[in-house]
Scaffold this active site. Structure first.
Site, PDB file in Angstrom:
ATOM      1  N   CYS A  33       0.808  -1.226   0.000  1.00 47.45           N
ATOM      2  CA  CYS A  33       0.000   0.000   0.000  1.00 47.45           C
ATOM      3  C   CYS A  33       0.837   1.270   0.000  1.00 47.45           C
ATOM      4  O   CYS A  33       0.305   2.359  -0.149  1.00 47.45           O
ATOM      5  CB  CYS A  33      -0.937   0.012   1.210  1.00 47.45           C
ATOM      6  SG  CYS A  33      -0.030   0.061   2.769  1.00 47.45           S
ATOM      7  N   CYS A 103      -0.957  -4.869   6.642  1.00 44.99           N
ATOM      8  CA  CYS A 103      -0.775  -3.740   7.561  1.00 44.99           C
ATOM      9  C   CYS A 103      -0.096  -4.202   8.855  1.00 44.99           C
ATOM     10  O   CYS A 103       0.717  -3.486   9.425  1.00 44.99           O
ATOM     11  CB  CYS A 103      -2.110  -3.104   7.890  1.00 44.99           C
ATOM     12  SG  CYS A 103      -3.160  -2.881   6.438  1.00 44.99           S
TER      13      CYS A 103
HETATM   14 FE1  FES Z   1      -1.425   0.688   4.353  1.00 41.52          FE
HETATM   15 FE2  FES Z   1      -2.997  -0.526   6.093  1.00 41.52          FE
HETATM   16  S1  FES Z   1      -3.475   0.067   4.075  1.00 41.52           S
HETATM   17  S2  FES Z   1      -0.974   0.142   6.365  1.00 41.52           S
END
Ligand code: FES
Length: 129
Positions: A33, A103
């Site tokens: 992400c 995450c």
């Molecule tokens: Fe990036 Fe959770 S979406 S840390």
């Protein structure tokens, strides 16, 4: 979709910020992400993690996992902290949605990066002495 414990640690996270005079700092980014997690720690000469704090640009799941992960290693020996896995953190939270597993990896990896930094600093101090 999130357990109560996740929500509790997201709305009221522990150990947020930066440890003053930290002697171990680790920063990692998530390839999934692009979010960033930074851990700072104060580790004493006996290898006990006296203080640990995190800072993240990550989402709520990253905040919740870092909150419990830092609580799990605070006051512990570095050898014990090295064994911490993101699965243990997820289990402690009562599970995470599959899309949010990456995450929790951020928290575990940033802790390991900080511990490596501490080892490196120790070696450098030895060679300087
Ligand atoms: Fe990036 Fe959770 S979406 S840390």
């Amino acid at each position: 979709m999130y357990t109560e414990k996740v929500m509790e640690n997201f709305t009221n996270p522990k150990n947020v910020g930066e440890v003053e005079n930290a002697n171990a700092v680790g920063q990692v980014g998530s390839p999934a992400c692009g979010d960033i997690m930074k851990m700072s720690m104060k580790i004493n000469d006996d290898g006990i993690i006296e203080d640990v704090k995190f800072k993240t640009y990550g989402c709520g799941a990253a905040i919740a996992t870092s909150s419990v992960a830092t609580e799990m290693i605070k006051g512990k020996h570095v050898d014990e902290a090295r064994k911490l896995t993101n699965q243990q953190v997820i289990d402690d939270l009562g599970g995470l949605p599959p899309a949010k597993i990456h995450c929790s990896v951020l928290a575990a990896e940033a802790i390991q990066a900080a511990l490596e930094d501490w080892e490196k600093n120790k070696e450098e101090a030895k060679t300087e002495a």
